[in-house]
Scaffold this motif. Structure first.
Motif, short mmCIF file in Angstrom:
data_model
loop_
_atom_site.label_atom_id
_atom_site.label_comp_id
_atom_site.label_asym_id
_atom_site.label_seq_id
_atom_site.Cartn_x
_atom_site.Cartn_y
_atom_site.Cartn_z
N GLY A 317 0.80 -1.32 -0.04
CA GLY A 317 -0.10 0.09 -0.04
C GLY A 317 0.97 1.30 -0.20
N HIS A 318 0.17 2.33 -0.04
CA HIS A 318 1.04 3.68 -0.22
C HIS A 318 1.08 4.11 1.25
N GLY A 319 0.23 4.67 1.81
CA GLY A 319 0.26 5.17 3.21
C GLY A 319 0.56 6.50 3.19
N VAL A 348 4.39 1.80 1.74
CA VAL A 348 5.67 2.34 1.58
C VAL A 348 6.05 3.59 2.67
N GLU A 349 4.72 4.16 3.10
CA GLU A 349 5.10 5.22 3.95
C GLU A 349 4.19 5.00 5.36
N GLY A 350 4.43 5.34 6.41
CA GLY A 350 3.56 4.88 7.51
C GLY A 350 3.41 3.53 7.81
N ASP A 377 5.93 3.90 -10.27
CA ASP A 377 7.14 3.82 -9.74
C ASP A 377 7.34 2.94 -8.36
N HIS A 378 6.52 3.02 -7.48
CA HIS A 378 6.60 2.25 -6.34
C HIS A 378 6.38 0.68 -6.66
N ALA A 379 5.63 0.35 -7.66
CA ALA A 379 5.58 -1.03 -7.74
C ALA A 379 6.58 -1.41 -8.61
CO CO Z 1 4.70 7.86 -2.95
#
Ligand code: CO
Length: 429
Positions: A317-319, A348-350, A377-379
């Protein structure tokens, strides 16, 4: 001039008496109706709206009817126990006026109204030290209220409304423009070309469900738009364009998963248009539990068939780094785990953080899936990349066999249908 007198009156019938007096004065063309069963406001040039005051507000049927009044000439009449020139009366009238949508209030009339004998008996039993205590001041006011509405009130109300209708007839309101609807799909955006496929999936689902309504896609991320040389518009730019093209109603589908930084940015961008457009924004899937449950089962449909029971599926997840979306992702993790004990989620965050999810006993073979609409990008890098910091590299170095599924959630037909389904099919007709 087609006129309507609509009212909500309870046992005392005070408001009804005033309503009848006004309707009689306005003559044969005037329709008199109770709020619960009144004809649509669009059918009338002038509407007299009458109500008693209950705990500071008109009654529920009247509130509902007043909210339907848009761009009409109206007049308000109100009966209450307090003095007509009191601060309380002004506040109640102001509240009622606030329920109307772009209406011109041509006149207002307030008078006292008698209490029913039962209510009067109750009032008299209140101890003098209670806020509604039976004090000499109150006794005096109630004694006066019991005489109203009197013949003088009725003739004053009738005269006032007849004058307002005559005045309104001299300057009829501009007719409301015809309703023209559009859908805006607002997504974060991605500069990774293959990621855009997920967004197209959502757009197609919306077009399929709403074939007669234009669907426009906007990117909320300024960084992504700049990377793409502004070839994709912002939400504000799209709304401005729709306004110029004469659209009157816009449904913004928030293609965002949580109520976090991007969603709040979206709400504030949209709020700038609330006065000129009938515009609303859908809720993200992680914003409440029933929605989250439906969303998670749509997501689960996208897990590859080759994945065997007992094999971990780790979602990314992003977060939000500031933690404001933590409880939403923690809830998503628990709903995923309730569906399949080997579904794990990290952000990724949190929170929940990657280290926690990994320490939680993963199977030797781990499927890696983005819990993001697009496989951007994250994936590509943080989840499945070969670089040292990626989840895949970390897990591989700990002896796991990783199978990345580089597919954005928008590419899962069930997820696309979930987002499209947030706007009921007949809503925009
Ligand atoms: Co991001």
């Amino acid at each position: 001039m087609k006129t309507l007198v609509v009212y909500a009156s309870r046992e005392s019938k005070n408001t009804e008496k005033v309503a009848r007096a006004i309707a009689q004065k306005l003559g044969d063309n005037c329709v008199l109706a109770e709020a619960a069963s009144a004809p649509p406001p669009e059918n009338f040039d002038f509407i007299a709206l009458g109500f008693g005051v209950y705990r500071g507000w008109p009654d529920g049927d009247m509130i509902a009817y007043m909210k339907r009044c848009r761009r009409r000439n109206v007049g308000l009449f109100m009966t209450l126990g307090a003095w007509p020139d009191s601060n309380h009366a002004a506040v109640c009238l102001g509240r009622a006026e606030g329920l109307l949508d772009h209406c011109q209030v041509k006149t207002t009339f307030v008078c006292q109204g008698a209490y029913t004998p039962e209510f009067l008996a109750k009032l008299k039993q209140m101890p003098p030290d209670s806020p509604h205590g039976w004090t000499p001041e109150r006794a005096g006011r109630v004694a006066e209220a019991m005489k109203h509405p009197d013949a003088n009130d009725l003739s004053m109300a009738a005269e006032q409304f007849a004058a307002a209708v005559t005045k309104a007839a001299a300057a009829p309101p501009r007719p409301a423009p015809p309703v023209k609807s559009a859908i805006v799909l607002a997504v974060f955006g991605s500069a990774v070309p293959t990621a855009a496929a997920a967004y197209r999936g959502l757009e197609q689902a919306l077009r399929r469900d709403h074939p007669d309504t234009p669907v426009v896609c906007a990117y909320t991320s300024g960084m992504v738009r700049r990377k793409l040389n502004e070839s994709m518009p912002s939400v504000g730019k799209v709304l401005k364009q729709l306004l110029l093209e004469g659209f009157t109603r816009v449904r913004v589908v928030a293609g965002l998963l949580s109520v976090g930084e991007e969603y709040h940015k979206l709400l504030s961008e949209v709020s700038a248009f609330e006065r000129s457009l009938a515009v609303s924004v859908t809720k993200p899937p992680l914003s409440d539990l029933p929605t989250l449950r439906r969303f998670v089962s749509a997501v689960a449909a996208g897990v590859p068939r080759e994945r065997k029971p007992g094999e971990t599926v780790l979602f990314m997840g992003h977060g939000n780094h500031d933690g404001r979306a933590d409880f939403q992702y923690l809830a998503a993790a628990s709903v995923l785990a309730a569906l399949d004990k080997d579904f794990k989620l990290a952000c990724v965050e949190g929170n929940p953080a990657f280290a926690e999810a990994v320490g939680d006993g993963l199977s030797p073979k781990v499927w890696l899936m983005p819990l993001m609409l697009a496989a951007g990008d994250h994936a590509v890098n943080d989840l499945a990349g070969d670089g040292p910091g990626s989840w895949r590299s970390d897990l591989t170095s700990h002896g796991h066999e990783c199978v990345p599924v580089l597919r954005g959630l928008g590419e899962i037909p069930q997820v696309a249908a979930f987002f499209a389904g947030q706007i009921p099919k007949d809503e925009l007709m």
